[in-house]
Write an enzyme that holds these catalytic residues in place. Structure first.
Site, PDB file in Angstrom:
ATOM      1  N   CYS A  74    -112.672 -19.701-126.683  1.00  0.00           N
ATOM      2  CA  CYS A  74    -111.744 -20.711-127.208  1.00  0.00           C
ATOM      3  C   CYS A  74    -111.523 -20.465-128.699  1.00  0.00           C
ATOM      4  CB  CYS A  74    -112.282 -22.120-126.948  1.00  0.00           C
ATOM      5  SG  CYS A  74    -113.484 -22.694-128.162  1.00  0.00           S
ATOM      6  N   CYS A  90    -114.480 -21.109-131.091  1.00  0.00           N
ATOM      7  CA  CYS A  90    -115.505 -20.057-131.023  1.00  0.00           C
ATOM      8  C   CYS A  90    -115.035 -18.781-131.707  1.00  0.00           C
ATOM      9  CB  CYS A  90    -115.891 -19.794-129.569  1.00  0.00           C
ATOM     10  SG  CYS A  90    -116.824 -21.172-128.862  1.00  0.00           S
ATOM     11  N   CYS A 124    -119.660 -25.008-126.865  1.00  0.00           N
ATOM     12  CA  CYS A 124    -119.420 -23.836-126.016  1.00  0.00           C
ATOM     13  C   CYS A 124    -120.615 -22.881-126.054  1.00  0.00           C
ATOM     14  CB  CYS A 124    -118.196 -23.065-126.489  1.00  0.00           C
ATOM     15  SG  CYS A 124    -116.643 -23.910-126.250  1.00  0.00           S
ATOM     16  N   GLU A 177    -120.694 -19.721-126.515  1.00  0.00           N
ATOM     17  CA  GLU A 177    -120.643 -18.744-127.607  1.00  0.00           C
ATOM     18  C   GLU A 177    -121.266 -19.309-128.879  1.00  0.00           C
ATOM     19  OE1 GLU A 177    -118.259 -19.742-125.553  1.00  0.00           O
ATOM     20  OE2 GLU A 177    -116.537 -18.392-125.569  1.00  0.00           O
ATOM     21  N   GLU A 210    -122.657 -29.610-122.434  1.00  0.00           N
ATOM     22  CA  GLU A 210    -121.707 -30.722-122.454  1.00  0.00           C
ATOM     23  C   GLU A 210    -122.404 -32.024-122.832  1.00  0.00           C
ATOM     24  OE1 GLU A 210    -119.578 -30.667-118.720  1.00  0.00           O
ATOM     25  OE2 GLU A 210    -118.445 -28.887-119.338  1.00  0.00           O
TER      26      GLU A 210
HETATM   27  N1  THU Z   1    -116.437 -23.408-122.653  1.00  0.00           N
HETATM   28  C1  THU Z   1    -117.276 -22.492-123.211  1.00  0.00           C
HETATM   29  O1  THU Z   1    -118.509 -22.637-123.146  1.00  0.00           O
HETATM   30  N2  THU Z   1    -116.735 -21.415-123.831  1.00  0.00           N
HETATM   31  C2  THU Z   1    -115.398 -21.168-123.930  1.00  0.00           C
HETATM   32  O2  THU Z   1    -115.003 -20.210-124.578  1.00  0.00           O
HETATM   33  C3  THU Z   1    -114.446 -22.035-123.236  1.00  0.00           C
HETATM   34  C4  THU Z   1    -115.002 -23.329-122.749  1.00  0.00           C
HETATM   35  C5  THU Z   1    -117.019 -24.550-121.932  1.00  0.00           C
HETATM   36  C6  THU Z   1    -116.991 -25.846-122.706  1.00  0.00           C
HETATM   37  C7  THU Z   1    -116.949 -26.873-121.591  1.00  0.00           C
HETATM   38  O3  THU Z   1    -118.283 -27.187-121.214  1.00  0.00           O
HETATM   39  C8  THU Z   1    -116.279 -26.160-120.435  1.00  0.00           C
HETATM   40  O4  THU Z   1    -116.299 -24.784-120.742  1.00  0.00           O
HETATM   41  C9  THU Z   1    -114.849 -26.580-120.187  1.00  0.00           C
HETATM   42  O5  THU Z   1    -114.108 -26.554-121.344  1.00  0.00           O
END
Ligand code: THU
Length: 138
Positions: free
Chosen positions: A86, A89, A53, A55, A44
């Site tokens: 998401c 990704c 993310c 992935e 983040e």
């Molecule tokens: N996030 C991921 O790392 N992968 C996903 O497929 C969904 C969301 C993370 C991004 C962010 O740091 C947190 O989850 C909330 O969205």
């Protein structure tokens, strides 16, 4: 590699997530065609939109390591949360699995492994053929 073992690697990567804003830590483990593993965790940023993310971090690590063909990816979010990748990704994974055969292993709320193909998660994906269909480009 079994789905449960892949999820275990994703869970281990999850511990390294940088998630001070959402507290929602995610890990991913990408099984390459040669059987090697690349992992990623969510990263983040104070400028929230700059967040990456897990992935996509795993895909970037794999590409940087010279791996471009993948068998499966496992994703682990917080315990008790059923997490699937998401949309961004899914699109990024599609770049390296144009036929959609990639196995996507997700941890269900009860901790069990759920599996789907990328094609099932992202039907009618946009890809290079769509770019090539524009004559002239633009
Ligand atoms: N996030 C991921 O790392 N992968 C996903 O497929 C969904 C969301 C993370 C991004 C962010 O740091 C947190 O989850 C909330 O969205």
């Amino acid at each position: 590699m079994q789905a449960a073992a892949l999820l275990g690697a994703a869970e281990a990567a999850r511990a390294r997530a940088h998630a001070p804003y959402s507290g929602f830590r995610v890990g991913a483990a990408l099984l390459c065609e040669d059987g090697s593993l690349q992992t990623g965790c969510s990263v983040e940023n104070a400028s929230y939109g700059a967040t990456i993310c897990a992935e996509r971090v795993a895909v970037g690590a794999a590409i940087a390591a010279g791996r471009r063909r993948f068998q499966a990816i496992a994703i682990a979010g917080p315990a008790g949360v059923a997490l699937s990748p998401c949309g961004i990704c899914r699109q990024v994974l599609s770049e390296f699995s144009p036929d959609g055969a990639l196995r996507v292993v997700m941890r269900a709320a009860d901790g069990s492994a759920q599996e789907a193909t990328l094609a099932a998660l992202l039907p009618n994906a946009f890809g290079p053929a769509d770019l090539a269909a524009a004559h002239p480009p633009g």
